[in-house]
Design a protein around this motif. Structure first.
Motif, short mmCIF file in Angstrom:
data_model
loop_
_atom_site.label_atom_id
_atom_site.label_comp_id
_atom_site.label_asym_id
_atom_site.label_seq_id
_atom_site.Cartn_x
_atom_site.Cartn_y
_atom_site.Cartn_z
N SER A 36 3.78 -104.33 6.79
CA SER A 36 3.11 -105.16 6.78
C SER A 36 1.91 -105.23 7.89
CB SER A 36 4.34 -105.94 8.02
OG SER A 36 3.97 -106.61 8.93
N LEU A 37 1.25 -105.65 7.49
CA LEU A 37 -0.34 -106.56 7.81
C LEU A 37 -0.64 -106.68 9.94
CD1 LEU A 37 -2.27 -106.44 5.34
CD2 LEU A 37 -2.62 -104.16 6.20
N ASP A 38 0.53 -106.80 10.80
CA ASP A 38 0.67 -107.37 11.38
C ASP A 38 -0.22 -106.58 12.68
OD1 ASP A 38 2.88 -106.24 13.36
OD2 ASP A 38 4.10 -106.69 10.96
N ASP A 39 -0.08 -107.02 13.92
CA ASP A 39 -0.89 -106.00 14.68
C ASP A 39 0.07 -105.06 15.32
OD1 ASP A 39 -3.62 -107.85 14.84
OD2 ASP A 39 -2.63 -109.38 16.29
N GLN A 40 1.07 -105.07 15.12
CA GLN A 40 2.83 -104.22 16.24
C GLN A 40 2.44 -103.28 15.06
OE1 GLN A 40 6.14 -105.80 17.18
NE2 GLN A 40 6.94 -103.95 17.51
N THR A 41 2.23 -103.35 13.78
CA THR A 41 3.07 -102.49 12.75
C THR A 41 1.39 -101.59 12.98
OG1 THR A 41 4.27 -103.86 11.68
CG2 THR A 41 3.31 -101.44 10.68
N LEU A 42 0.05 -102.33 12.70
CA LEU A 42 -1.01 -101.13 12.65
C LEU A 42 -1.46 -100.68 13.83
CD1 LEU A 42 -3.23 -103.68 10.76
CD2 LEU A 42 -2.10 -102.10 10.06
N GLY A 174 -20.00 -98.01 10.86
CA GLY A 174 -20.36 -99.32 11.86
C GLY A 174 -20.24 -100.33 10.78
N ALA A 175 -19.43 -100.27 9.58
CA ALA A 175 -19.25 -100.71 8.62
C ALA A 175 -18.01 -100.84 7.58
CB ALA A 175 -20.35 -101.17 7.18
N LEU A 176 -16.88 -102.21 7.07
CA LEU A 176 -16.28 -102.03 6.73
C LEU A 176 -15.93 -101.50 5.29
CD1 LEU A 176 -12.84 -102.05 5.14
CD2 LEU A 176 -13.29 -104.67 5.73
N THR A 193 -16.57 -102.90 14.58
CA THR A 193 -16.32 -101.61 15.46
C THR A 193 -15.01 -101.13 15.96
OG1 THR A 193 -15.83 -103.63 17.47
CG2 THR A 193 -18.39 -103.10 16.10
N GLY A 194 -15.59 -100.07 16.14
CA GLY A 194 -13.55 -99.37 16.68
C GLY A 194 -12.46 -99.08 15.61
N GLU A 199 -8.76 -105.15 11.70
CA GLU A 199 -7.92 -107.28 12.04
C GLU A 199 -8.77 -107.28 10.71
OE1 GLU A 199 -9.68 -108.37 15.28
OE2 GLU A 199 -8.11 -107.17 16.56
N LYS A 200 -10.05 -106.38 9.74
CA LYS A 200 -11.22 -107.82 9.08
C LYS A 200 -10.50 -107.59 7.73
CE LYS A 200 -15.70 -107.21 11.40
NZ LYS A 200 -15.78 -108.83 11.40
N VAL A 201 -9.55 -106.13 8.11
CA VAL A 201 -9.65 -105.97 6.19
C VAL A 201 -8.17 -106.55 5.75
CG1 VAL A 201 -7.56 -103.82 7.14
CG2 VAL A 201 -9.01 -103.44 4.88
N ARG A 202 -7.29 -107.10 7.15
CA ARG A 202 -6.46 -107.77 6.34
C ARG A 202 -6.46 -109.13 6.08
NH1 ARG A 202 -4.84 -109.73 11.65
NH2 ARG A 202 -3.71 -107.74 12.28
N PRO A 203 -6.98 -110.15 5.52
CA PRO A 203 -7.28 -110.97 4.56
C PRO A 203 -8.21 -110.83 3.52
CG PRO A 203 -9.36 -110.93 6.41
CD PRO A 203 -8.49 -110.11 7.41
#
Length: 337
Positions: A36-42, A174-176, A193-194, A199-203
Motif C-alpha cells: 500500500s502507498l498509505d502513510d503508515q505503510t511507508l 533534492g529532486a524526484l 526534500t527529505g 508523498e510526491k511519488v504516490r500520485p
C-alpha cells in the motif's frame, strides 16, 4: 535493442532482489514488497532509498512519452543508463537506485564500476552494465535450467505472453526522478526534500496504473530500504540508553514500557532472520535443476501405463486456459471500445 542474448528474466520478488543486491556485495540494504502507498505503510519502511515499479509494457509508454513536459536533460548528479539489451530491466532498476544513493555502501566492485563509468553517456553506461561480468553473472544466477524453449516467432500476437517492465523512482540532489532504461533520459518529476519524495511519488504511480483497464491488476511495487535488523538494533541501543536513565531516576513505569518496546524489537529481529532463511530456501529452489526429477516421474508414469491419461488431462487444461485467455482479452477489447 539487442535480443535476449545471455540475460534471463527476473521474478519480481523481494527475496530475489535482496539476494541480487547482496551478490553485488552491497551492504546494509534489503528489498521489501510494498502492499500500500498509505502513510503508515511507508512510514514503517523508512528509510526508503528508492522504489521499483513493475507494470505490463505497452508500446510507446516509456517515461519520456508519458511525461512530455519533464526535463530530460542528463544531470551530472544523476546516474542514468539506457537499457540496451532485453530482460535487463530488473537489474537496471536496482542499479538505478544503488548508483544514485551516496549513503549506500556499494562495496568495492560496484563503487569502482560507478567511478569508471561516471562520465559515460547513457548509452555507453548501458553497454558497460551489459558487458560487466559481475552484473551479468549475478543477474543470470537466477536463470532456470530448461532444455525446452518456446519459439514465439510462429505464434499469433494474441498467443504471445504479456511483457512486463521495471522502472525506478529515486530522490537525487533534492529532486524526484523516474528512471526508465527505455526512456530518452531521466525524468525530473520536481523538487523534493527529505522523505517527502514518497508523498510526491504516490500520485505518479497511481496515475500510471490508471492508464490500464480495471481488469489489469498485475502491478508490483518493491522498496529498497535499510536493513531492518540494523534499524532495530539501532533502536535497541537507543532504548538501552533511555532504560539506564530511567533506572537511575527510579522511573519504574517508563522502565517497564521501554522493556516491552525492547522485547518487541527483539521479536522483529527474529522474524527477520526467519524471513531471510525462507528467502534462502526459495531462491535455492528457483535455481535448482528439476529436469532429472521430472524425467524420472514421466518415466515411472510411462512404465505404469498412466502417462497417456495425464497427457490427455494436460491437453484439456491447456485448451481451457487458451479459451479463457481469449475470452478475457476479448472482454478487455470490448471495454475499451
Amino acid at each position: 535493442m539487442s535480443d535476449a542474448g545471455q540475460w534471463c528474466l527476473i521474478e519480481s520478488d523481494p527475496g530475489v532482489f535482496t539476494e541480487l543486491i547482496r551478490a553485488f556485495n552491497v551492504q546494509g540494504t534489503q528489498v521489501e514488497e510494498v502492499w500500500s502507498l498509505d502513510d503508515q505503510t511507508l512510514e514503517e519502511l523508512k528509510p526508503v532509498y528508492g522504489l521499483i515499479f513493475l507494470f505490463k509494457w505497452q508500446g510507446g509508454n516509456d517515461s519520456s512519452r508519458l511525461h512530455p513536459e519533464a526535463d530530460l536533460s542528463v544531470d551530472e548528479n544523476v546516474y542514468f543508463a539506457k537499457q540496451v539489451i532485453n530482460n535487463a530491466c530488473a537489474t537496471q532498476a536496482i542499479l538505478s537506485i544503488l548508483l544514485n544513493c551516496p549513503t549506500i555502501d556499494l562495496g568495492a566492485e560496484l563503487d569502482n564500476f560507478k567511478d569508471f563509468t561516471r562520465l559515460f553517456d547513457p548509452y555507453d553506461k548501458g553497454l558497460a552494465i551489459t558487458n560487466s561480468e559481475l552484473i551479468r553473472g549475478v543477474h543470470n544466477s537466477f536463470a532456470r535450467s530448461d532444455p525446452f524453449f518456446l519459439d514465439q516467432t510462429d505464434q499469433s500476437s494474441s498467443e504471445k505472453e504479456d511483457i512486463f517492465h521495471f522502472i525506478s523512482y529515486v530522490p537525487v540532489q533534492g529532486a524526484l526522478y523516474e528512471l526508465d532504461g527505455l526512456s530518452n533520459g531521466p525524468v525530473n518529476l520536481g523538487p523534493c526534500t527529505g522523505d517527502n519524495w514518497l508523498e510526491k511519488v504516490r500520485p505518479v504511480i497511481q496515475e500510471r496504473m490508471s492508464r490500464y483497464t480495471s481488469a489489469e491488476i498485475r502491478f508490483n511495487l518493491l522498496a529498497l530500504i535499510k536493513n531492518r535488523e540494523d534499524v532495530y538494533r539501532t533502536r535497541i541501543g537507543e532504548i538501552d540508553e533511555r532504560m539506564r536513565h530511567a533506572s537511575n531516576t527510579n522511573n519504574s513505569s517508563e522502565l517497564m514500557q521501554l522493556s516491552e518496546e525492547r522485547d518487541q524489537l527483539l521479536q522483529r529481529i527474529e522474524m527477520e532472520k526467519v524471513k531471510f532463511k525462507r528467502y534462502e530456501r526459495e531462491n535455492s529452489l528457483r535455481k535448482h535443476n528439476f529436469i532429472q526429477f521430472i524425467y524420472n516421474i514421466i518415466r515411472i508414469l510411462a512404465e505404469r501405463g498412466e502417462l497417456q491419461a495425464h497427457i490427455e488431462y494436460a491437453r484439456k487444461e491447456m485448451s481451457k486456459r487458451i479459451k479463457d485467455r481469449a475470452e478475457k482479452k476479448k472482454g478487455e477489447s470490448g471495454s475499451k471500445n
